[in-house]
Design a protein around this motif. Sequence first.
Motif, PDB file in Angstrom:
ATOM      1  N   PHE A  86     -13.541  19.864 -29.273  1.00 43.14           N
ATOM      2  CA  PHE A  86     -12.803  20.725 -30.200  1.00 43.14           C
ATOM      3  C   PHE A  86     -12.930  20.233 -31.638  1.00 43.14           C
ATOM      4  O   PHE A  86     -13.167  21.011 -32.557  1.00 43.14           O
ATOM      5  CB  PHE A  86     -11.320  20.790 -29.787  1.00 43.14           C
ATOM      6  CG  PHE A  86     -10.471  21.548 -30.752  1.00 43.14           C
ATOM      7  CD1 PHE A  86      -9.674  20.885 -31.669  1.00 43.14           C
ATOM      8  CD2 PHE A  86     -10.489  22.938 -30.759  1.00 43.14           C
ATOM      9  CE1 PHE A  86      -8.899  21.602 -32.580  1.00 43.14           C
ATOM     10  CE2 PHE A  86      -9.718  23.663 -31.660  1.00 43.14           C
ATOM     11  CZ  PHE A  86      -8.922  22.978 -32.575  1.00 43.14           C
ATOM     12  N   ILE A  87     -12.818  18.936 -31.848  1.00 47.91           N
ATOM     13  CA  ILE A  87     -12.929  18.365 -33.200  1.00 47.91           C
ATOM     14  C   ILE A  87     -14.334  18.583 -33.765  1.00 47.91           C
ATOM     15  O   ILE A  87     -14.497  19.011 -34.909  1.00 47.91           O
ATOM     16  CB  ILE A  87     -12.558  16.867 -33.185  1.00 47.91           C
ATOM     17  CG1 ILE A  87     -11.062  16.703 -32.916  1.00 47.91           C
ATOM     18  CG2 ILE A  87     -12.940  16.200 -34.507  1.00 47.91           C
ATOM     19  CD1 ILE A  87     -10.627  15.281 -32.651  1.00 47.91           C
ATOM     20  N   ILE A  88     -15.348  18.346 -32.965  1.00 49.22           N
ATOM     21  CA  ILE A  88     -16.731  18.547 -33.428  1.00 49.22           C
ATOM     22  C   ILE A  88     -16.976  20.012 -33.763  1.00 49.22           C
ATOM     23  O   ILE A  88     -17.596  20.338 -34.780  1.00 49.22           O
ATOM     24  CB  ILE A  88     -17.728  18.041 -32.361  1.00 49.22           C
ATOM     25  CG1 ILE A  88     -17.651  16.518 -32.273  1.00 49.22           C
ATOM     26  CG2 ILE A  88     -19.150  18.497 -32.690  1.00 49.22           C
ATOM     27  CD1 ILE A  88     -18.439  15.927 -31.125  1.00 49.22           C
ATOM     28  N   LEU A 109     -12.266  14.432 -23.484  1.00 51.53           N
ATOM     29  CA  LEU A 109     -13.559  15.057 -23.785  1.00 51.53           C
ATOM     30  C   LEU A 109     -13.369  16.412 -24.462  1.00 51.53           C
ATOM     31  O   LEU A 109     -14.084  16.755 -25.410  1.00 51.53           O
ATOM     32  CB  LEU A 109     -14.391  15.214 -22.515  1.00 51.53           C
ATOM     33  CG  LEU A 109     -14.925  13.917 -21.907  1.00 51.53           C
ATOM     34  CD1 LEU A 109     -15.596  14.196 -20.574  1.00 51.53           C
ATOM     35  CD2 LEU A 109     -15.875  13.234 -22.850  1.00 51.53           C
ATOM     36  N   LEU A 110     -12.421  17.205 -23.997  1.00 54.64           N
ATOM     37  CA  LEU A 110     -12.152  18.509 -24.605  1.00 54.64           C
ATOM     38  C   LEU A 110     -11.649  18.359 -26.048  1.00 54.64           C
ATOM     39  O   LEU A 110     -12.024  19.152 -26.915  1.00 54.64           O
ATOM     40  CB  LEU A 110     -11.150  19.301 -23.770  1.00 54.64           C
ATOM     41  CG  LEU A 110     -11.678  19.842 -22.438  1.00 54.64           C
ATOM     42  CD1 LEU A 110     -10.547  20.464 -21.629  1.00 54.64           C
ATOM     43  CD2 LEU A 110     -12.793  20.830 -22.668  1.00 54.64           C
ATOM     44  N   VAL A 111     -10.843  17.366 -26.307  1.00 53.69           N
ATOM     45  CA  VAL A 111     -10.353  17.129 -27.673  1.00 53.69           C
ATOM     46  C   VAL A 111     -11.519  16.775 -28.598  1.00 53.69           C
ATOM     47  O   VAL A 111     -11.621  17.291 -29.713  1.00 53.69           O
ATOM     48  CB  VAL A 111      -9.265  16.027 -27.680  1.00 53.69           C
ATOM     49  CG1 VAL A 111      -8.975  15.557 -29.101  1.00 53.69           C
ATOM     50  CG2 VAL A 111      -8.004  16.519 -27.015  1.00 53.69           C
ATOM     51  N   VAL A 112     -12.418  15.909 -28.136  1.00 57.29           N
ATOM     52  CA  VAL A 112     -13.575  15.529 -28.954  1.00 57.29           C
ATOM     53  C   VAL A 112     -14.466  16.747 -29.215  1.00 57.29           C
ATOM     54  O   VAL A 112     -14.919  16.965 -30.343  1.00 57.29           O
ATOM     55  CB  VAL A 112     -14.370  14.388 -28.271  1.00 57.29           C
ATOM     56  CG1 VAL A 112     -15.701  14.163 -28.976  1.00 57.29           C
ATOM     57  CG2 VAL A 112     -13.552  13.106 -28.256  1.00 57.29           C
ATOM     58  N   SER A 157     -17.899  21.478 -37.491  1.00 59.81           N
ATOM     59  CA  SER A 157     -19.123  22.265 -37.635  1.00 59.81           C
ATOM     60  C   SER A 157     -18.842  23.635 -38.237  1.00 59.81           C
ATOM     61  O   SER A 157     -19.613  24.142 -39.051  1.00 59.81           O
ATOM     62  CB  SER A 157     -19.818  22.453 -36.286  1.00 59.81           C
ATOM     63  OG  SER A 157     -20.169  21.219 -35.745  1.00 59.81           O
ATOM     64  N   PHE A 158     -17.753  24.244 -37.825  1.00 63.74           N
ATOM     65  CA  PHE A 158     -17.381  25.563 -38.318  1.00 63.74           C
ATOM     66  C   PHE A 158     -17.192  25.554 -39.836  1.00 63.74           C
ATOM     67  O   PHE A 158     -17.586  26.483 -40.532  1.00 63.74           O
ATOM     68  CB  PHE A 158     -16.098  26.028 -37.627  1.00 63.74           C
ATOM     69  CG  PHE A 158     -15.601  27.358 -38.099  1.00 63.74           C
ATOM     70  CD1 PHE A 158     -14.549  27.439 -38.998  1.00 63.74           C
ATOM     71  CD2 PHE A 158     -16.195  28.534 -37.667  1.00 63.74           C
ATOM     72  CE1 PHE A 158     -14.095  28.663 -39.452  1.00 63.74           C
ATOM     73  CE2 PHE A 158     -15.744  29.761 -38.116  1.00 63.74           C
ATOM     74  CZ  PHE A 158     -14.681  29.820 -39.005  1.00 63.74           C
ATOM     75  N   PHE A 159     -16.602  24.486 -40.360  1.00 71.31           N
ATOM     76  CA  PHE A 159     -16.330  24.431 -41.797  1.00 71.31           C
ATOM     77  C   PHE A 159     -17.506  23.914 -42.616  1.00 71.31           C
ATOM     78  O   PHE A 159     -17.631  24.206 -43.794  1.00 71.31           O
ATOM     79  CB  PHE A 159     -15.083  23.586 -42.075  1.00 71.31           C
ATOM     80  CG  PHE A 159     -13.819  24.271 -41.636  1.00 71.31           C
ATOM     81  CD1 PHE A 159     -13.361  25.394 -42.304  1.00 71.31           C
ATOM     82  CD2 PHE A 159     -13.107  23.814 -40.545  1.00 71.31           C
ATOM     83  CE1 PHE A 159     -12.204  26.049 -41.895  1.00 71.31           C
ATOM     84  CE2 PHE A 159     -11.955  24.455 -40.129  1.00 71.31           C
ATOM     85  CZ  PHE A 159     -11.498  25.574 -40.802  1.00 71.31           C
TER      86      PHE A 159
END
Length: 150
Positions: free
Chosen positions: A16-18, A11-14, A22-24
């Motif tokens: 982090f990816i989202i 869950l933490l990896v998902v 979003s940041f970019f």
Amino acid sequence: MKKKGFTLIELLVVIFIITTVSFFTAPALFKEIGIKEEVSLSSYLKDLREDAITSKKEGVLKIDFKERFFSFRSSKAEKKLSMKDNELWEVLIPNSGLIRDGQVIISFPPFPSEDFLVFYQKKGGKEQTLFLNNVTGEIEIFEGRKEFYD
């Protein structure tokens, strides 16, 4: 017996990816939102010009810098577009020069005219130029302030 579900690490990896995606992508999204006002203005101008020519009736654009709005009157409808508080607008009319205060009324005759209109918008330290070619009806939006001479 195995339990089905996701582990905390997965869950933490998902998340982090989202967050990273979003940041970019967010700056590009906000840039598009910032251009919305110019697109609305250009759309209204194009509609006003086209309606004047097709209906053979004069269209009118009123710009009120004090009350901070654009008003469009054609044979079909009247529309109003407000200027935002953080925007500074100027309009360049070849016969009148650069106008940034008071009221301006511009008529769109029922035939293509040789005049052009240039709108300058300053918002948050950035400038954009909207150029309306009345002969062809083309509208162009430029980043920064672009000077036009007749």
